[in-house]
Design a protein around this motif. Structure first.
Motif, short mmCIF file in Angstrom:
data_model
loop_
_atom_site.label_atom_id
_atom_site.label_comp_id
_atom_site.label_asym_id
_atom_site.label_seq_id
_atom_site.Cartn_x
_atom_site.Cartn_y
_atom_site.Cartn_z
N ILE A 103 128.26 -10.75 -3.85
CA ILE A 103 128.34 -12.02 -2.93
C ILE A 103 129.67 -12.82 -3.27
O ILE A 103 129.94 -13.86 -3.20
N HIS A 104 130.50 -11.86 -4.11
CA HIS A 104 131.81 -12.45 -4.65
C HIS A 104 133.11 -11.80 -4.08
O HIS A 104 133.07 -10.68 -3.70
N ALA A 105 134.01 -13.03 -3.74
CA ALA A 105 135.23 -12.18 -3.28
C ALA A 105 136.35 -13.23 -3.75
O ALA A 105 136.19 -14.24 -4.09
N TRP A 106 137.63 -12.62 -3.97
CA TRP A 106 138.68 -13.31 -4.59
C TRP A 106 140.07 -12.59 -4.22
O TRP A 106 139.99 -11.69 -3.65
N ALA A 107 141.01 -13.37 -4.35
CA ALA A 107 142.44 -12.97 -3.93
C ALA A 107 142.90 -11.73 -5.09
O ALA A 107 142.40 -11.60 -6.07
N PRO A 108 143.45 -10.72 -4.39
CA PRO A 108 143.72 -9.36 -5.15
C PRO A 108 144.70 -9.72 -6.41
O PRO A 108 144.77 -8.76 -7.23
N ASP A 109 145.78 -10.42 -6.07
CA ASP A 109 146.60 -10.75 -7.22
C ASP A 109 147.23 -12.10 -7.05
O ASP A 109 146.92 -13.09 -6.31
N ALA A 110 148.11 -12.61 -8.21
CA ALA A 110 148.77 -13.79 -8.25
C ALA A 110 149.31 -14.07 -6.93
O ALA A 110 149.42 -15.52 -6.47
N ALA A 111 150.19 -13.15 -6.45
CA ALA A 111 150.84 -13.59 -5.09
C ALA A 111 150.16 -13.94 -3.89
O ALA A 111 150.25 -14.82 -3.22
N ALA A 112 149.18 -13.27 -3.89
CA ALA A 112 148.03 -13.84 -2.96
C ALA A 112 147.58 -14.94 -2.94
O ALA A 112 147.17 -15.74 -1.97
N ASP A 113 147.02 -15.30 -4.31
CA ASP A 113 146.40 -16.56 -4.63
C ASP A 113 147.73 -17.68 -4.13
O ASP A 113 147.00 -18.72 -3.51
#
Length: 176
Positions: A103-113
């Motif tokens: 149920i979790h999702a996040w940006a793949p890296d700092a540039a995407a963040d």
């Protein structure tokens, strides 16, 4: 407003058992900090979801010392995602692929963040889409009004006091 604060605090209840303190509510977004100010969040619950909600979905931007104070985008989905199914974040007409697990999702890296948070600052609406374990569509929608203020409030609360002292010492003040 008190109901919104309660709902946002309830969403944080799934986080580790550390005292949370509200910093402010900005339309549908709230800013919170842990009592020790080592982690701060801008957080909003979804305004709508396609399909049956198994979990209360929320989106957040957090700041912590583990990431050197850099922001991190995270979203909790309303339903468990199917293994191998992509998780797509849409902010107005821009799309970003997230890394997802259960149920979790996040940006793949700092540039995407950085790109996601930049789009959140100027965007109107955010949605997250994937497929559930049963194959149905999962789509959670958010309103971005107030997101930039909540993100700034969380960032300011977790800024290093030493950094602020250095900046103040370098500043030159002039009488108008």
């Amino acid at each position: 407003m008190q109901r919104l604060i309660f709902l946002l605090m309830a969403a944080l209840a799934t986080a580790p058992a550390i005292a949370q303190a509200p910093l402010g509510i900005y339309h549908r977004w709230g800013a919170f900090t842990q009592a020790d100010a080592k982690r701060c969040y801008a957080l909003s619950k979804a305004v709508s979801s396609a399909g049956r909600r198994v979990h209360q979905p929320y989106a957040s931007v957090s700041f912590s010392p583990e990431r050197g104070g850099a922001p991190q985008f995270y979203v909790r989905l309303s339903n468990r995602k199917r293994a191998g199914s992509a998780v797509i974040l849409r902010i107005d007409d821009r799309a970003f692929q997230l890394i997802g697990q259960e149920i979790h999702a996040w940006a793949p890296d700092a540039a995407a963040d950085t790109a996601i948070i930049g789009a959140m600052r100027t965007g109107v609406a955010l949605s997250v889409e994937t497929r559930s374990e049963g194959g149905t569509r999962v789509r959670d929608r958010y309103v971005l009004r107030g997101a930039a203020s909540a993100i700034d409030s969380a960032a300011f609360a977790c800024a290093s006091p030493r950094r602020w002292k250095k900046a103040a010492a370098r500043a030159t003040w002039r009488q108008p």
